[in-house]
Design a protein around this motif. Structure first.
Motif, PDB file in Angstrom:
ATOM      1  N   ALA A  49       7.117   2.867   4.945  1.00  0.00           N
ATOM      2  CA  ALA A  49       6.997   2.042   5.472  1.00  0.00           C
ATOM      3  C   ALA A  49       5.696   0.905   5.298  1.00  0.00           C
ATOM      4  O   ALA A  49       5.578  -0.306   5.101  1.00  0.00           O
ATOM      5  CB  ALA A  49       8.081   1.423   6.414  1.00  0.00           C
ATOM      6  N   LEU A  50       4.989   1.216   6.128  1.00  0.00           N
ATOM      7  CA  LEU A  50       3.260   0.743   6.439  1.00  0.00           C
ATOM      8  C   LEU A  50       2.769   0.956   4.806  1.00  0.00           C
ATOM      9  O   LEU A  50       2.307  -0.061   4.673  1.00  0.00           O
ATOM     10  CB  LEU A  50       2.573   2.148   6.939  1.00  0.00           C
ATOM     11  N   TRP A  51       2.578   1.855   4.332  1.00  0.00           N
ATOM     12  CA  TRP A  51       2.024   2.391   2.394  1.00  0.00           C
ATOM     13  C   TRP A  51       3.262   1.118   2.001  1.00  0.00           C
ATOM     14  O   TRP A  51       2.266  -0.171   1.019  1.00  0.00           O
ATOM     15  CB  TRP A  51       1.918   3.084   2.098  1.00  0.00           C
ATOM     16  N   ALA A  52       4.470   0.632   1.982  1.00  0.00           N
ATOM     17  CA  ALA A  52       5.006  -0.339   1.102  1.00  0.00           C
ATOM     18  C   ALA A  52       4.473  -1.479   1.612  1.00  0.00           C
ATOM     19  O   ALA A  52       4.796  -2.863   0.559  1.00  0.00           O
ATOM     20  CB  ALA A  52       6.628   0.057   0.964  1.00  0.00           C
ATOM     21  N   GLU A  53       4.706  -1.765   3.560  1.00  0.00           N
ATOM     22  CA  GLU A  53       4.209  -3.216   3.227  1.00  0.00           C
ATOM     23  C   GLU A  53       2.252  -3.481   3.062  1.00  0.00           C
ATOM     24  O   GLU A  53       2.426  -4.419   2.646  1.00  0.00           O
ATOM     25  CB  GLU A  53       4.275  -3.224   4.745  1.00  0.00           C
ATOM     26  N   LYS A  54       1.984  -3.056   2.878  1.00  0.00           N
ATOM     27  CA  LYS A  54       0.537  -2.997   2.248  1.00  0.00           C
ATOM     28  C   LYS A  54       0.226  -3.015   1.237  1.00  0.00           C
ATOM     29  O   LYS A  54       0.313  -4.177   0.449  1.00  0.00           O
ATOM     30  CB  LYS A  54      -0.538  -1.690   2.817  1.00  0.00           C
ATOM     31  N   TRP A  55       1.216  -2.169   0.594  1.00  0.00           N
ATOM     32  CA  TRP A  55       1.308  -2.706  -1.085  1.00  0.00           C
ATOM     33  C   TRP A  55       1.934  -3.546  -1.197  1.00  0.00           C
ATOM     34  O   TRP A  55       1.990  -3.719  -2.894  1.00  0.00           O
ATOM     35  CB  TRP A  55       1.298  -1.573  -1.771  1.00  0.00           C
ATOM     36  N   ASP A  56       2.804  -4.346  -0.323  1.00  0.00           N
ATOM     37  CA  ASP A  56       4.067  -5.315  -0.788  1.00  0.00           C
ATOM     38  C   ASP A  56       4.862  -4.977  -2.126  1.00  0.00           C
ATOM     39  O   ASP A  56       5.168  -4.998  -3.150  1.00  0.00           O
ATOM     40  CB  ASP A  56       3.661  -6.129  -1.139  1.00  0.00           C
ATOM     41  N   HIS A  57       5.135  -3.142  -2.210  1.00  0.00           N
ATOM     42  CA  HIS A  57       6.116  -2.814  -2.913  1.00  0.00           C
ATOM     43  C   HIS A  57       6.977  -2.189  -1.886  1.00  0.00           C
ATOM     44  O   HIS A  57       6.569  -0.663  -1.232  1.00  0.00           O
ATOM     45  CB  HIS A  57       5.425  -2.371  -4.304  1.00  0.00           C
ATOM     46  N   LYS A  86       3.122   4.491  -7.914  1.00  0.00           N
ATOM     47  CA  LYS A  86       1.993   4.949  -6.935  1.00  0.00           C
ATOM     48  C   LYS A  86       2.716   5.179  -5.856  1.00  0.00           C
ATOM     49  O   LYS A  86       2.140   6.365  -4.501  1.00  0.00           O
ATOM     50  CB  LYS A  86       0.912   3.287  -7.126  1.00  0.00           C
ATOM     51  N   LEU A  87       4.117   4.850  -5.701  1.00  0.00           N
ATOM     52  CA  LEU A  87       4.755   4.790  -3.958  1.00  0.00           C
ATOM     53  C   LEU A  87       4.554   6.118  -4.325  1.00  0.00           C
ATOM     54  O   LEU A  87       5.056   6.699  -2.578  1.00  0.00           O
ATOM     55  CB  LEU A  87       5.562   2.853  -3.908  1.00  0.00           C
TER      56      LEU A  87
END
Ligand SMILES: C[C@H](O)[C@H](O)[C@H]1CNC2=NC(N)=NC(=O)C2=N1
Length: 95
Positions: A49-57, A86-87
């Motif tokens: 979730a932290l990466w998803a939010e960082k990448w807005d994806h 990427k995700l």
């Protein structure tokens, strides 16, 4: 921000060999992660979730006990883009 649809489909190959599958109904990839217990599953979701939010994806996903079902697609593009690749790679690195 608009991102172009994935033209080079060969980028999918390593993911399809690593537990990801093409969704039958639309241009998306899916994977089921099974962990040892709920805490492991939820920990994975928290990190992702932290990466998803960082990448807005953001993933479409659900959790039942130690299972996490993930679908990745780009809503803005109505299909797969580099962001999904990427995700997916990132998620695989977080297990
Ligand atoms: C406004 C915001 O940037 C968009 O709605 C983002 C948010 N997260 C997203 N996540 C995914 N998977 N696809 C998108 O098109 C998308 N768009």
């Amino acid at each position: 921000m608009k991102v172009p649809k994935l033209t080079d489909r060969s980028a999918l190959e390593p993911l399809l060999n690593n537990g990801w599958a093409l969704d039958t109904g639309r241009d998306a990839i899916t994977k089921t992660y099974i962990f040892r217990n709920f805490i492991e599953a939820f920990g994975f979701m928290t990190r992702a979730a932290l990466w998803a939010e960082k990448w807005d994806h953001h993933p479409e996903w659900s959790n039942v006990y130690k299972t996490v079902d993930v679908t990745l697609t780009t809503h803005d593009a109505d299909g797969l883009t580099e962001l999904d690749i990427k995700l997916a790679r990132k998620m695989d690195s977080l297990i």
